[in-house]
Design a protein around this motif. Structure first.
Motif, PDB file in Angstrom:
ATOM      1  N   GLU A  38       8.052  -4.440 -12.140  1.00  0.00           N
ATOM      2  CA  GLU A  38       7.963  -4.731 -13.576  1.00  0.00           C
ATOM      3  C   GLU A  38       9.161  -5.548 -14.059  1.00  0.00           C
ATOM      4  N   LYS A  39      10.345  -5.222 -13.591  1.00  0.00           N
ATOM      5  CA  LYS A  39      11.543  -5.924 -14.050  1.00  0.00           C
ATOM      6  C   LYS A  39      11.504  -7.405 -13.693  1.00  0.00           C
ATOM      7  N   TYR A  40      11.078  -7.698 -12.463  1.00  0.00           N
ATOM      8  CA  TYR A  40      11.100  -9.085 -11.992  1.00  0.00           C
ATOM      9  C   TYR A  40       9.724  -9.746 -12.007  1.00  0.00           C
ATOM     10  N   GLN A  41       8.710  -9.043 -12.567  1.00  0.00           N
ATOM     11  CA  GLN A  41       7.350  -9.599 -12.677  1.00  0.00           C
ATOM     12  C   GLN A  41       6.865 -10.140 -11.328  1.00  0.00           C
ATOM     13  N   LEU A  42       6.866  -9.276 -10.327  1.00  0.00           N
ATOM     14  CA  LEU A  42       6.588  -9.695  -8.959  1.00  0.00           C
ATOM     15  C   LEU A  42       5.091  -9.794  -8.697  1.00  0.00           C
ATOM     16  N   SER A  43       4.704 -10.788  -7.895  1.00  0.00           N
ATOM     17  CA  SER A  43       3.331 -10.888  -7.392  1.00  0.00           C
ATOM     18  C   SER A  43       3.122  -9.842  -6.306  1.00  0.00           C
ATOM     19  N   ALA A  44       1.867  -9.709  -5.822  1.00  0.00           N
ATOM     20  CA  ALA A  44       1.591  -8.759  -4.746  1.00  0.00           C
ATOM     21  C   ALA A  44       2.414  -9.083  -3.503  1.00  0.00           C
ATOM     22  N   ALA A  45       2.499 -10.380  -3.171  1.00  0.00           N
ATOM     23  CA  ALA A  45       3.263 -10.784  -1.982  1.00  0.00           C
ATOM     24  C   ALA A  45       4.746 -10.483  -2.163  1.00  0.00           C
ATOM     25  N   MET A  46       5.289 -10.758  -3.366  1.00  0.00           N
ATOM     26  CA  MET A  46       6.703 -10.506  -3.612  1.00  0.00           C
ATOM     27  C   MET A  46       7.003  -9.008  -3.702  1.00  0.00           C
ATOM     28  N   THR A  47       6.028  -8.230  -4.197  1.00  0.00           N
ATOM     29  CA  THR A  47       6.206  -6.775  -4.202  1.00  0.00           C
ATOM     30  C   THR A  47       6.332  -6.264  -2.769  1.00  0.00           C
ATOM     31  N   GLY A  48       5.458  -6.776  -1.896  1.00  0.00           N
ATOM     32  CA  GLY A  48       5.540  -6.414  -0.486  1.00  0.00           C
ATOM     33  C   GLY A  48       6.869  -6.814   0.125  1.00  0.00           C
ATOM     34  N   TRP A  49       7.385  -7.995  -0.242  1.00  0.00           N
ATOM     35  CA  TRP A  49       8.654  -8.467   0.287  1.00  0.00           C
ATOM     36  C   TRP A  49       9.815  -7.603  -0.217  1.00  0.00           C
ATOM     37  N   ALA A  50       9.800  -7.249  -1.503  1.00  0.00           N
ATOM     38  CA  ALA A  50      10.857  -6.407  -2.057  1.00  0.00           C
ATOM     39  C   ALA A  50      10.868  -5.032  -1.388  1.00  0.00           C
ATOM     40  N   LEU A  55      13.377  -4.217   6.261  1.00  0.00           N
ATOM     41  CA  LEU A  55      12.865  -4.091   7.622  1.00  0.00           C
ATOM     42  C   LEU A  55      13.283  -5.259   8.514  1.00  0.00           C
ATOM     43  N   ILE A  56      13.566  -6.415   7.911  1.00  0.00           N
ATOM     44  CA  ILE A  56      14.136  -7.518   8.697  1.00  0.00           C
ATOM     45  C   ILE A  56      15.499  -7.080   9.235  1.00  0.00           C
ATOM     46  N   TRP A 390       9.937  -1.596  14.207  1.00  0.00           N
ATOM     47  CA  TRP A 390      10.304  -2.130  12.894  1.00  0.00           C
ATOM     48  C   TRP A 390       9.499  -3.373  12.536  1.00  0.00           C
ATOM     49  N   LEU A 391       9.148  -4.175  13.534  1.00  0.00           N
ATOM     50  CA  LEU A 391       8.275  -5.317  13.263  1.00  0.00           C
ATOM     51  C   LEU A 391       6.936  -4.826  12.727  1.00  0.00           C
ATOM     52  N   SER A 392       6.420  -3.744  13.295  1.00  0.00           N
ATOM     53  CA  SER A 392       5.153  -3.173  12.839  1.00  0.00           C
ATOM     54  C   SER A 392       5.274  -2.604  11.424  1.00  0.00           C
ATOM     55  N   VAL A 393       6.396  -1.914  11.153  1.00  0.00           N
ATOM     56  CA  VAL A 393       6.622  -1.404   9.802  1.00  0.00           C
ATOM     57  C   VAL A 393       6.626  -2.558   8.803  1.00  0.00           C
ATOM     58  N   TYR A 394       7.310  -3.641   9.173  1.00  0.00           N
ATOM     59  CA  TYR A 394       7.399  -4.799   8.278  1.00  0.00           C
ATOM     60  C   TYR A 394       6.021  -5.378   7.983  1.00  0.00           C
ATOM     61  N   ILE A 395       5.239  -5.577   9.030  1.00  0.00           N
ATOM     62  CA  ILE A 395       3.910  -6.178   8.845  1.00  0.00           C
ATOM     63  C   ILE A 395       3.032  -5.282   7.976  1.00  0.00           C
ATOM     64  N   VAL A 396       3.042  -3.972   8.257  1.00  0.00           N
ATOM     65  CA  VAL A 396       2.210  -3.040   7.485  1.00  0.00           C
ATOM     66  C   VAL A 396       2.667  -2.992   6.022  1.00  0.00           C
ATOM     67  N   SER A 397       3.980  -2.903   5.795  1.00  0.00           N
ATOM     68  CA  SER A 397       4.496  -2.796   4.430  1.00  0.00           C
ATOM     69  C   SER A 397       4.273  -4.082   3.639  1.00  0.00           C
ATOM     70  N   GLN A 398       4.429  -5.214   4.316  1.00  0.00           N
ATOM     71  CA  GLN A 398       4.258  -6.508   3.647  1.00  0.00           C
ATOM     72  C   GLN A 398       2.794  -6.756   3.298  1.00  0.00           C
ATOM     73  N   THR A 399       1.891  -6.316   4.156  1.00  0.00           N
ATOM     74  CA  THR A 399       0.476  -6.652   3.955  1.00  0.00           C
ATOM     75  C   THR A 399      -0.280  -5.636   3.104  1.00  0.00           C
ATOM     76  N   PHE A 400       0.269  -4.421   2.949  1.00  0.00           N
ATOM     77  CA  PHE A 400      -0.484  -3.391   2.229  1.00  0.00           C
ATOM     78  C   PHE A 400      -0.857  -3.797   0.800  1.00  0.00           C
ATOM     79  N   PRO A 401       0.076  -4.303  -0.039  1.00  0.00           N
ATOM     80  CA  PRO A 401      -0.331  -4.703  -1.392  1.00  0.00           C
ATOM     81  C   PRO A 401      -1.384  -5.812  -1.382  1.00  0.00           C
ATOM     82  N   MET A 402      -1.267  -6.723  -0.414  1.00  0.00           N
ATOM     83  CA  MET A 402      -2.231  -7.833  -0.340  1.00  0.00           C
ATOM     84  C   MET A 402      -3.597  -7.340   0.131  1.00  0.00           C
TER      85      MET A 402
END
Length: 450
Positions: A38-50, A55-56, A390-402
């Motif tokens: 809400e603070k940064y008005q993030l898109s689904a992709a940016m929410t996943g990145w935040a 995880l990187i 951790w690569l798997s965690v990243y992929i799952v976390s990044q893709t879940f909102p999308m």
């Protein structure tokens, strides 16, 4: 004997604080992500990145930890991870914008990645074979206690002021609260002994023997020293050795088990639990309380795993857990598909899913990965396996909102169900039983049969 047990558990509990910080720092985002979005008005992709940018750092930490710990020692590099947690917590407390939030989350991620390898490795190299599974599972107990603790902290901070304060400031306090357990970890590590197997690999046999005597007594230590010398004499220190037949199988098992522990969806629940429960129609405060139920069940069932891992064995619990997870994910997906999400259906399905994960893939992935590699290359081999975790965690976390946005909740949970079925088949066909074997006996499993 009593002094030996006390020493073993003291060492284990220090390493388990690394697990607590791991759980605390990864799950803090569950309470903060909605306010951050809400603070940064993030898109689904940016929410996943935040949510997943740390995880990187975890992947970087995992790749560095093995080689660094083989060179510097397990304890010194664990200390590095503790300082990374502390710096990350302080940095995010300072209101410096989204880019610096991501930078400090990356630093925290490096700490998580290091701890995710070295804490279970350290325990495995100290623990007697008869209770090694239980002791490494205490590391997972540290993780889930850290997760539960931050759920309470998040709920307490969110309740301090109104919604707008949480959007502007509260979420920073959630991340900054990690400073206190970081300091505790640093102080405890100052008194912790080094791994005896690492000391042996550095030809520091007197120091290694002294620690082994505190663990096993004089007679047991003499046997351990003979076994370790025989293991190290095989000169398996080159990384290329992992690609040989036999050890290559160990590497494949370590990598695939690490991947399956994450692509079955656990961190979707841990990171996004409040948002999932909001999707069922619950408000923010109710969703945060239901998230605490998730953390509580995780702790309770991890205690069950600790009790039975050295009795029933790793493989049996892994099979029971992955099968149960598949059934629960099918049910949760069905509830969303039928739009039957009011009441406690989804909460019940998710709590059962957490229960099966907590007795199997949660603790036992770290148990098996910490056990299956030879002494002389364990650090680097675990680094590879946990990198893929951790690569798997990243992929799952990044893709879940999308995935939620594109195919909906039902299909998303059914994807994780399919992954759980594949995990069951992999464990059934590939994962050996290591219950009751010394690390050196497990190493012998990978020798070519004559």
């Amino acid at each position: 004997m009593q002094a030996q047990i006390r020493f073993i558990y003291q060492c284990t509990l220090v390493a388990a604080i690394g697990g607590l910080l791991f759980g605390y720092d990864t799950a803090v985002v569950a309470g903060a992500i909605g306010y951050l979005e809400e603070k940064y008005q993030l898109s689904a992709a940016m929410t996943g990145w935040a949510a997943s940018c740390a995880l990187i750092g975890c992947m970087i930490g995992a790749m560095l930890a093995g080689a660094l710990s083989d060179k510097l020692g397990r304890r010194k590099v664990l200390m590095l991870s503790a300082w990374a947690f502390a710096v990350s917590s302080i940095g995010i407390m300072i209101p410096l914008g989204l880019n610096l939030f991501i930078f400090f989350r990356l630093i925290g991620g490096i700490g998580i990645g290091i701890a995710s390898i070295l804490s279970p490795m350290y325990i495995s190299e100290i623990a007697p074979a008869s209770i090694r599974g239980k002791l490494i599972s205490i590391y997972q107990l540290g993780i889930v206690i850290g997760i539960l603790l931050i759920y309470f902290v998040n709920a307490a901070i969110a309740g301090m002021h109104d919604h707008q304060w949480n959007v502007d400031t509260g979420w920073r306090w959630m991340f900054g609260s990690g400073l206190l357990p970081s300091i505790v970890f640093i102080l405890l590590l100052l008194r912790a002994p080094e791994s005896p197997r690492w000391l042996a690999a550095q030809n520091k046999w007197d120091m290694a023997t002294d620690i082994l005597e505190k663990i096993n007594g004089k007679a047991g230590a003499a046997e351990e020293v003979t076994s370790i010398k025989s293991s190290l004499a095989e000169k398996q220190g080159n990384f290329s050795e992992l690609l040989r037949p036999g050890l290559r199988t160990a590497l494949i098992i370590g990598i695939l088990l690490s991947i399956f522990s994450q692509v079955t969806g656990i961190n979707v629940i841990m990171y996004y639990a409040p948002e999932i429960f909001k999707a069922t129609g619950d408000g923010s405060s109710s969703a945060l309380l239901q998230t605490i139920w998730v953390g509580g069940i995780n702790v309770l069932m991890t205690l069950v795993a600790i009790r039975y891992v050295d009795r029933l064995g790793r493989k049996k619990l892994l099979l029971i857990g992955s099968a149960g997870m598949a059934v629960c994910l099918a049910f949760v997906g069905g509830a969303f598909y039928q739009e039957a999400t009011t009441g406690y259906w989804v909460l019940g399905g998710i709590l059962l899913y957490i229960s099966f994960f907590a007795i199997s893939l949660g603790p036992l992935t770290f148990v098996v990965v910490a056990e299956i590699f030879p002494n002389s290359i364990r650090g680097r081999a675990m680094g590879v396996a946990i990198f893929f975790l951790w690569l798997s965690v990243y992929i799952v976390s990044q893709t879940f909102p999308m995935l939620l946005e594109s195919i909906g909740s039902a299909s998303t949970f059914w994807i994780y169900m399919i992954m759980s079925v594949l995990a069951f088949l992999f464990i059934w066909k590939m994962v050996p039983e290591t219950k009751g074997k010394t690390l050196e006996e497990i190493q012998d499993l990978w020798k070519p049969k004559s």
